[in-house]
Design a protein around this motif. Structure first.
Motif, short mmCIF file in Angstrom:
data_model
loop_
_atom_site.label_atom_id
_atom_site.label_comp_id
_atom_site.label_asym_id
_atom_site.label_seq_id
_atom_site.Cartn_x
_atom_site.Cartn_y
_atom_site.Cartn_z
N LEU A 75 63.71 38.70 47.46
CA LEU A 75 64.74 39.43 46.72
C LEU A 75 64.66 40.94 46.95
O LEU A 75 65.67 41.62 47.05
N SER A 76 63.41 41.44 47.04
CA SER A 76 63.22 42.90 47.02
C SER A 76 62.71 43.48 48.33
O SER A 76 62.81 44.68 48.57
N TYR A 109 59.93 36.93 45.06
CA TYR A 109 60.23 38.34 44.78
C TYR A 109 60.36 39.13 46.07
O TYR A 109 61.21 40.02 46.20
N TRP A 119 67.25 36.68 38.16
CA TRP A 119 65.97 36.28 38.76
C TRP A 119 65.01 35.72 37.70
O TRP A 119 64.31 34.74 37.93
N THR A 173 70.85 41.37 38.54
CA THR A 173 69.92 40.84 39.54
C THR A 173 68.60 40.47 38.87
O THR A 173 68.01 39.41 39.09
N ARG A 176 68.59 39.82 50.47
CA ARG A 176 68.03 40.73 49.46
C ARG A 176 69.12 41.30 48.57
O ARG A 176 70.25 41.48 49.00
N ALA A 177 68.72 41.65 47.35
CA ALA A 177 69.68 42.24 46.42
C ALA A 177 69.81 43.74 46.70
O ALA A 177 68.88 44.36 47.23
#
Ligand SMILES: Cc1ncc(C[n+]2csc(CCOP(=O)(O)OP(=O)(O)O)c2C)c(N)n1
Ligand code: SF4
Ligand SMILES: [Mg+2]
Length: 761
Positions: A259-260, A256, A203, A199, A11-12
């Motif tokens: 990533l989140s 998503y 993306w 980020t 994850r970012a």
């Protein structure tokens, strides 16, 4: 304060904050780094553009911010920009969406993606600025993707998800992200956002390569005239693009989530695994219902909540699946479809269920929460109880109804009139005499203003304007110059909002409100109806009414077309613009009448921006170019100038056609001044020749107050230094802007003097 949340594997890095939906919309737009935003202010979405403008002034982003002349214009600006190939953003609400509606299918039909954030709000009329979903329902048939966002976090996330889906090569559609006005747009919640703008940009990747109108080596025709048999194919392809979006969504959402850490399935399902009763709700109301579902489950009721995260494409499969074992569902909608036996999404859910021959779910459709009416836990519980009752009986007694309405009591006496109607004798002082001269212009004999004090006010005290507001002194002075019966029509703006909160009114005479941009058209219709009914003998032959439209300066931006139309047709009416140099009712955004360099909530002052970027509109000269018989300017605080102009305007409206006047009034709230100094500021505006007092009568210009021969001319800076919104212009370092204002004021003044001296100009 924000804290950095430690990134989990894959994850970012994110920061945690406490922000509103509008703040998250602005943040996501900044991080996406749109090429351009075309916008027009409207509550409750206005803040998004305001915040982005503030960030821009601080040098935090480079998005080109284009303040439009109305939402139709804003949508056009966005469409045009999208055909240029970059990323485009807009934000609006309610009337704004409706006013841009015509542009939306053009964009989807030509398949140019962009993002439009919609802080949902009730649609007029009557005017109600609070949140419901009646605006977004109008967009259902536009061919735009429509995502929903239940809280500020979802606003941020959905903006990124929506754009990613919209820009796919197999989709290429514009997208709306709709979140609840005020409930979500203005309430702060704990939220996460990516720490690093890169980020977001990584993306999303670069803006997709598309057909563009900006490549002269590859000329293309965008939007050709397309008749049968091609149009149906265009729409069929659009439908396929919606299918492609539906197919892509799970993958995008999964990426998503990786990533989140946040997941958005097409339908948000809460405790639906074994639910026997359910409610279907959009956005924030669904969150309220979740708490109630928990409570009911504690009491043994198997309750669940269904709430779509996307409504175009409509997630019919997921909803059908979710409701498969449910005995009864209440479909709650914050919009009507009058005469449709339920609003649109009720019918879409029912139709999704119908496609499953084994489905036995009983459906109750209820319209609730219109105009921002709150939806509390008791209301969600009432919905669950309705579903339970239907499930127990095995039948739906009332398939469609409104929830939470009060029928009213016809036996209750009508509210008393606060003041008796005015008689013609009361409104006719006989002290104002207007006579045509041989040259066709008018002579007015007017008494000193104090002698008109006995004339009753047509707008009564008790309205809600701010202390020191110049609107009503000016309107009152103007109307005292008019004899006899008057009908007023107000466009949306402070003057309208502060005088007419239902069930009260401050207007002692007939009053009509119409949309912010269409008052001139509406009043011209009323004028013509008056004359036609007199002609047909339906109204008394001696009836004589003067028709006056009251508008703000903003209303003369968005309503310029309608005003010019009425003027070109030359209807017998007066258009009075009270100019407070901005859209004050919605929180001081720039209007085209806001002068260069002035600070407003959409023209901030900072290292990268110095207030409004272009000069003020010369509306009287624009209106004069329509060749109407009478144009004038006036100010609050100089009634001996304004009253004779009102008398002339009335004569022309009665006898020759349209009269238009622009009256400068003070707005202490947004000019950032003390309440008591409004008249001094307006005087300085006149004495600096920024706001000259003059009239154009049958094409001939006459300056009615010249400060120069009487030694009263002051530099423009003497006016600017009096207001909080302009003080920065008198500081060292801003000389170029000040010089530009002075030069433009002088140029317009010199031209006016030349016109005053030469009747042919
Ligand atoms: C189509 C549409 N767009 C935007 C709005 C929101 N809106 C209502 S009043 C207003 C500003 C009015 O400005 P102005 O005419 O100058 O009057 P003031 O508020 O300054 O009195 C705006 C932006 C609206 N009602 N309708
Ligand atoms: S915001 Fe300005 S124009 Fe509006 S009521 Fe207040 S002082 Fe008057
Ligand atoms: Mg205004």
């Amino acid at each position: 304060m924000t804290i950095v949340a430690p990134p989990r594997a894959g994850r970012a890095a994110q920061v945690v904050g406490f922000r509103t939906g509008n703040e998250m919309a602005a943040l996501s737009a900044k991080q996406i780094d749109f090429h351009l935003m075309g916008y027009y202010p409207i509550t409750p979405s206005t803040e998004i553009a305001e915040l982005l403008d503030e960030m821009k002034a601080a040098g935090e982003h480079d998005i080109v911010m284009v303040p439009a002349d109305g939402e139709h214009g804003a949508a056009g600006i966005c469409y045009g920009a999208a055909t240029g190939g970059g990323r485009v953003f807009n934000a609006t609400s309610s009337q704004g969406l409706l006013y841009s509606l015509e542009q939306l299918p053009v964009q989807s039909g030509t398949r140019f993606p962009m993002l439009l954030d919609l802080a949902t709000r009730a649609v007029s009329g009557p005017l109600d600025i609070r949140g419901d979903h009646s605006d977004v329902y109008y967009a259902l048939n536009t061919g735009w993707l429509i995502f929903t966002a239940r809280d500020p976090q979802a606003v941020y996330d959905m903006n990124l998800i929506a754009l990613r889906v919209a820009e796919r090569a197999d989709v290429r559609l514009p997208a709306i992200v709709a979140f609840d006005g005020f409930f979500t747009s203005h309430q702060k919640r704990r939220v996460c956002s990516f720490e690093d703008d890169a980020t977001v940009r990584d993306w999303l990747g670069p803006a997709p390569e598309m057909v563009t109108a900006l490549d002269p080596r590859h000329p293309v025709t965008i939007g050709p005239y397309m008749n049968d048999p091609d149009l149906i194919n265009n729409k069929y392809q659009l439908e396929r693009a919606m299918d492609a979006a539906a197919a892509a969504l799970p993958g995008v959402v999964a990426e998503y989530e990786a990533l989140s850490g946040r997941r958005y399935d097409p339908v948000d399902l809460y405790r639906m695994d074994d639910a026997e009763v359910a409610v279907f709700l959009l956005n924030s109301a669904a969150e309220t219902a979740k708490d109630v579902a928990d409570r009911l489950r504690a009491g043994g009721v198997r309750a669940g909540v269904v709430s779509p995260n996307v409504i175009r494409p409509f997630p019919a499969d997921a909803i059908r699946e979710a409701l498969r074992g449910v005995r009864a569902v209440v479909l709650g909608e914050r919009s009507g479809s009058y005469g449709g036996h339920g609003a649109n999404l009720s019918h879409e859910v029912k139709s999704a269920l119908k496609d499953d021959p084994d489905n036995r779910t009983l459906c109750l459709s209820r319209v609730y929460g219109l105009g921002g009416r709150d939806f509390y836990a008791e209301d969600a519980e009432a919905f669950f109880r309705l579903a339970l009752e239907a499930a127990e009986r095995g039948v739906v007694k009332v398939p469609f109804d409104y929830y939470g309405v009060e029928p009213g009591d016809p036996a209750k006496p009508r509210p008393r009139r606060g003041a008796p109607p005015l008689t013609r004798e009361e409104t006719t002082s006989g002290l104002l005499q207007v006579q045509p001269r041989p040259d066709g212009r008018l002579d007015v004999e007017a008494p000193p203003y104090w002698q008109l004090a006995a004339k009753p006010k047509r707008v009564l005290p008790g309205h809600g304007a701010c202390p020191g507001c110049g609107i009503f002194p000016a309107i009152d002075q103007f109307l005292r110059g008019i004899e006899g019966d008057v009908v007023v029509l107000y466009q949306t703006g402070c003057a309208m909002v502060v005088t007419t909160g239902y069930p009260y009114t401050s207007h002692r005479i007939n009053y009509v409100h119409n949309l912010f941009q269409n008052g001139s058209a509406a009043l011209s219709g009323l004028v013509e109806m008056f004359h036609e009914r007199v002609r047909r003998g339906e109204l008394p032959a001696g009836e004589d009414i003067t028709f006056v439209m009251v508008t703000g300066d903003g209303g003369m931006d968005i309503g310029m077309g309608a005003a010019i139309g009425a003027a070109l047709r030359n209807h017998g009416m007066i258009v009075v613009e009270y100019d407070n140099q901005g859209y004050m009712n919605t929180g001081s955004q720039l209007s085209y009448s806001t002068p260069l360099g002035h600070m407003t909530s959409t023209s901030h002052v900072g290292p990268a921006e110095l207030g409004k970027a272009f000069h003020h509109k010369d509306t009287p000269q624009i209106m004069a170019a329509t060749n109407i018989p009478y144009v004038f300017t006036g100010v609050e605080g100089y009634p001996d100038d304004l009253v004779p102009k009102a008398a002339k305007a009335q004569w022309y409206a009665r006898n020759q056609g349209t009269a238009y006047g622009k009256v400068l009034i003070s707005c202490p709230l947004n000019w950032k001044t003390e309440d008591r100094v409004g008249v001094d500021i307006v005087q300085a505006a006149v004495d600096s020749c920024f706001f000259p007092l003059y009239e154009i009568e049958r094409g001939v210009t006459r300056i009615t107050y010249d400060p120069e021969p009487i030694g009263r001319r002051v530099p423009v800076s003497d006016w600017l230094k009096l207001m909080g919104k302009t003080k920065h212009l008198c500081k060292p370092g801003n000389d170029a802007t000040l010089a530009s204002i002075e030069a433009e004021v002088q140029r317009r003044w010199q031209r006016l003097k030349a016109k005053d001296e030469n009747p042919l100009l």
